[in-house]
Enzyme design. Structure first.
Site, PDB file in Angstrom:
ATOM      1  N   GLY A 103      49.504 -54.974  28.173  1.00 31.48           N
ATOM      2  CA  GLY A 103      48.463 -53.976  27.962  1.00 31.48           C
ATOM      3  C   GLY A 103      47.208 -54.613  27.395  1.00 31.48           C
TER       4      GLY A 103
ATOM      5  N   GLU B 163      49.010 -46.297  21.386  1.00 36.14           N
ATOM      6  CA  GLU B 163      49.561 -44.976  21.719  1.00 36.14           C
ATOM      7  C   GLU B 163      51.024 -45.062  22.112  1.00 36.14           C
ATOM      8  OE1 GLU B 163      47.314 -42.614  24.544  1.00 36.14           O
ATOM      9  OE2 GLU B 163      48.868 -41.062  24.584  1.00 36.14           O
TER      10      GLU B 163
ATOM     11  N   ARG C 185      43.329 -29.832  16.869  1.00 38.20           N
ATOM     12  CA  ARG C 185      43.444 -29.587  18.306  1.00 38.20           C
ATOM     13  C   ARG C 185      44.603 -28.665  18.662  1.00 38.20           C
ATOM     14  NH1 ARG C 185      42.021 -35.766  20.241  1.00 38.20           N
ATOM     15  NH2 ARG C 185      39.813 -35.591  19.704  1.00 38.20           N
TER      16      ARG C 185
ATOM     17  N   HIS D  53      46.806 -34.467  26.685  1.00 38.14           N
ATOM     18  CA  HIS D  53      45.804 -35.467  26.327  1.00 38.14           C
ATOM     19  C   HIS D  53      46.396 -36.725  25.702  1.00 38.14           C
ATOM     20  CE1 HIS D  53      42.023 -37.098  25.000  1.00 38.14           C
ATOM     21  NE2 HIS D  53      42.321 -36.983  23.725  1.00 38.14           N
TER      22      HIS D  53
END
Lengths: 250, 587
Positions: free
Chosen positions: B13, B379, B288, B355
């Protein structure tokens, strides 16, 4: 129910780097706000040509679909642009897709842009910080200069400007507008300017700034609206000053 | 001085976390070999728009690191390891300084210091930003630094190589990986001193989402099937404001609301600013999970969506155009481009979208997974966000986890109990296994299309495993995804070739995505409470008595299905308290 409308795509394909190009046509069901990448995705789901032949799906590169990664650059109706924001409604039908042939073609619309990243090494496109550890507080910056840096720093290395430039191609070793503008970006930075002479000397070499013919195509196609011609003109002045300095210092 | 031993660290990555780790590895005198789907500049980190949180306290608000820490823990509904979060918040201002020195063109105040903006779930201005393309600018800065190391020969790049699986030695320690060149289709085994996965989130498991097409979670799923544990996968962040699309949902940054944007619909013929009315303390800047649930409720339950559709207004039209241009230029241009309307003049139409994944590979505080030698950051790990991530904490956790995993991987390579290097025979056996699998895919001749199947799974996951979850629906969804896993065997490929065969690679990724979908669905089914992004109407309250625990998911090789258990974690610094954004926060 209204009859389903179809958009025809005429796609220039090529099975490998040394294979001969050929074209195939595909009909894609129309929907409002369809873009070229979304249409290619439809072809993946049903890779059948207009004349009913089942073929290998079209190969291309894409990631973000938001016009920020630079991956999906291709030639659409003759113009280099990002496919993800090329809306079908704004294009003349049938829609012609071709790879950006300034770069070697890998397969279909997939191209090899390694040269652009190599040129970022040539121009020393980085701030030469001592390390990622804590060293000192970063210097303050003039907010207006920072604004200019921000604009240039949008360059996503997509290659539109190289594809559109008449001086980039097999006939020359011109590195093209994108890496040139990056030189200015790093030279404007309060730490980056220490290496300004090195970067300017890198673009004084063959394939550097003197190969620019000022046709200004680059600025017209830049998807990020970077004022490439203005910045290249600025660099021209900087390069000339550096050349004079070099004369008097030797 | 003792000679520094030069290790070879394999990093999968090239986003912010992977590149940050690579810098630390090179600075310690070791080599970083970075594997990526794309040139690093095209990694998904660049889609982060609004900014990065750090207590800079340059707005005369007496902001503090403790406040950032508390906001993050409270915003995450008390499911994050508090010691880990504290470390991140303490490091944040230093990380901003580092990026500033690296030349990130942050937006500045008239005095030339970094400007700060408001973000959700935080009362103080704490978010540094570069217009509305902060992720792009941070990623580019790290990409440039890594390029410098590449020019010095310390970084070797494997761009357009796909990670297939890790390789463990006879002691079970991860000492290598198998990857495939996406053009030549060559499959190769690589030996190294350790492997770091920094492969981002699994957005594509949901089909439509704000993530890039490369965010498929395939690598996490591959190592999960090899024995790595997943933690908290049911916590999927639904971003309240995205532009709904048929190819992807495009993010419309929380910065819009941070800069004064308002959300509304018509009620009884008049604009109704429902967030401001219900949450007077935070208004449009509630976290959120809450904003998304409210928008969902207004559209789905109250049928008040604009034009009867699932969409509400996000309105910037009352803000001066030149201010908008400077603060939000990039994304407003994107909205105009895709929607054909100018958000400086008319309200934007938006709706929540999948998301971000708060969950991911289980890691300890130094980012080791349960497999020795396999580390994870960014993440793809689960560490910093608990049950809900605050806006502008993702760029921070991506960068910060890279600064933790980089030095730690060197320590591990120097002194860890790593056992023997991989033998040639072990490398070849692992490679051959992947070759056989790939050749098998090339021969698949069934009547399912992999992309159709992916779309079908995405629809299921979006329908049943997002904003509101119901146990019987989750059971149904789980069964359907299992059917999709079975149907995977009946895929037919039209491209049987060995050159840039994207279709065959996608078939392999899809299988991993289906397994990850099972993980998310099962974990959601088992957690009978509501916490952060995970909401069940049957269990609308947070249940600390039973579920103040992290979810652990193991792959069961016998059934090929996920096994869910729960584990304790450190919440000793801030005592869990009810989360209520209708009033200003009480500590």
């Amino acid at each position: 129910m209204a009859e389903q409308k179809f958009v025809t795509f005429v796609i220039e394909r090529q099975d490998g780097p040394n294979e001969k190009p050929y074209t195939q046509e595909f009909d894609v069901p129309y929907r409002p706000s369809l873009n070229v990448v979304a249409a290619l995705m439809e072809i993946q789901k049903n890779p059948v040509t207009r004349d009913g032949k089942r073929v290998a799906p079209v190969v291309w590169e894409c990631n973000c679909l938001e016009k920020v990664c630079g991956a999906c650059m291709m030639v659409i109706n003759g113009k280099a642009c990002q496919a993800c924001c090329a809306l079908i409604d704004n294009l003349k039908w049938p829609i012609h897709l071709a790879p950006a042939r300034t770069f070697p073609v890998i397969r279909d619309l997939l191209i090899d842009r390694t040269v652009m990243f190599e040129n970022l090494k040539k121009i020393q496109g980085w701030i030469n910080v001592d390390g990622s550890w804590k060293v000192h507080e970063a210097p303050r910056q003039n907010p207006y200069t920072a604004q200019t840096c921000y604009e240039i720093s949008h360059c996503m290395t997509c290659g539109c400007c190289l594809e559109a430039c008449p001086n980039v191609g097999p006939q020359s070793d011109f590195m093209g507008p994108a890496p040139l503008a990056q030189v200015l970006l790093f030279n404007l930075n309060p730490l980056g300017k220490y290496d300004k002479p090195k970067r300017l000397e890198a673009i004084m070499q063959k394939g550097g700034i003197t190969s620019c013919g000022n046709s200004q195509n680059c600025e017209a196609v830049c998807p990020k609206n970077i004022k490439l011609t203005r910045y290249i003109a600025q660099l021209n002045r900087d390069v000339n000053i550096q050349a004079l300095k070099n004369i008097f210092n030797h | 001085m003792a000679k520094v031993k030069k290790h070879r660290i394999l990093i999968v990555g090239g986003g912010i976390s992977g590149l940050m780790a690579a810098l630390k590895v090179c600075e310690a005198g070791s080599e970083a070999w970075i594997f990526s789907y794309c040139p690093f500049k095209r990694s998904h980190s660049l889609c982060a728009q609004g900014g990065m949180n750090a207590c800079m306290d340059t707005k005369g608000e007496h902001d503090s690191i403790y406040e950032h820490f508390d906001d993050t823990v409270y915003g995450g509904d008390f499911l994050a390891d508090q010691v880990a979060v504290k470390g991140m918040c303490e490091a944040a201002p230093g990380i901003v300084q580092m990026f500033d020195r690296m030349g990130v063109p942050f937006t500045r105040t008239p005095e030339g210091v970094l400007d700060l903006r408001n973000f959700g779930g935080q009362k103080n201005k704490r978010t540094v930003f570069a217009g509305s393309t902060t992720g792009q600018q941070l990623l580019y800065a790290l990409d440039e630094q890594v390029r410098k190391w590449e020019a010095k020969g310390m970084v070797k790049t494997f761009v357009f190589w796909e990670f297939i699986k890790m390789i463990q030695n006879s002691q079970g320690v991860c000492r290598g990986l198998v990857a495939q060149n996406m053009n030549s289709m060559e499959i190769k085994a690589f030996a190294g001193d350790a492997v770091i996965l920094a492969t981002g989130g699994p957005g594509q498991v949901f089909g439509l989402c704000t993530a890039s097409t490369i965010c498929n979670g395939s690598a996490i799923s591959a190592v999960y099937q090899q024995g790595a544990r997943i933690a908290n996968p049911e916590f999927i962040q639904i971003h309240p404001t995205a532009i709904p699309g048929t190819d992807k949902n495009r993010l419309m940054s929380e910065a819009c609301r941070g800069e004064g944007g308002r959300i509304w619909v018509y009620k009884d013929g008049k604009p109704w600013y429902f967030l401001e009315e219900k949450y007077p303390a935070y208004g449009n800047l509630v976290p959120r999970d809450i904003a998304s649930r409210e928008i969902y409720d207004v559209c789905v339950n109250q049928h008040l969506g604009i034009d009867g559709k699932n969409q509400v207004y996000l309105d910037l039209s009352h803000i001066p155009a030149d201010y908008l241009e400077r603060k939000l230029g990039g994304i407003l241009e994107m909205y105009s481009e895709f929607m054909g309307q100018d958000p400086r003049k008319v309200p934007m139409l938006i709706y929540p979208s999948v998301h971000y994944s708060m969950g991911g590979l289980w890691v300890d505080r130094l980012h080791h997974t349960n497999i020795p030698g396999l580390m994870a950051s960014g993440e793809c790990d689960y560490q910093y966000h608990g049950a809900n991530r605050l806006g502008a904490n993702s760029l921070l956790s991506a960068a910060y986890s890279g600064t933790v995993v980089g030095p730690e991987v060197i320590r591990w390579a120097n002194t860890g109990d790593r056992g023997p290097e991989l033998t040639e025979a072990e490398l070849e056996a692992a490679r051959q296994e992947c070759v056989n699998e790939f050749e098998g895919i090339l021969q698949m001749n069934g009547n399912e299309n992999a992309h159709e199947l992916h779309q079908e799974m995405g629809r299921l996951m979006n329908k049943y495993v997002t904003i509101e979850r119901v146990n019987k629906d989750l059971d149904y969804c789980y069964g359907e995804v299992k059917k999709i896993l079975a149907r995977w065997n009946n895929i037919g490929v039209t491209d049987h070739g060995h050159w840039a065969n994207q279709e065959a690679m996608f078939v392999r990724q899809l299988r991993n995505m289906i397994h990850y979908a099972l993980v998310v669905t099962k974990a959601a089914r088992m957690r009978d409470e509501s916490r952060g992004a995970h909401f069940k109407r049957e269990f609308p309250k947070r249940d600390d008595e039973h579920f103040l625990k992290i979810t652990i998911v193991d792959f069961d090789p016998a059934t090929q299905e996920p096994k869910v258990s729960y584990a304790d974690f450190d919440h000793s610094l801030i005592k869990p308290r009810p989360r209520d954004y209708t009033a200003a926060k009480k500590e």
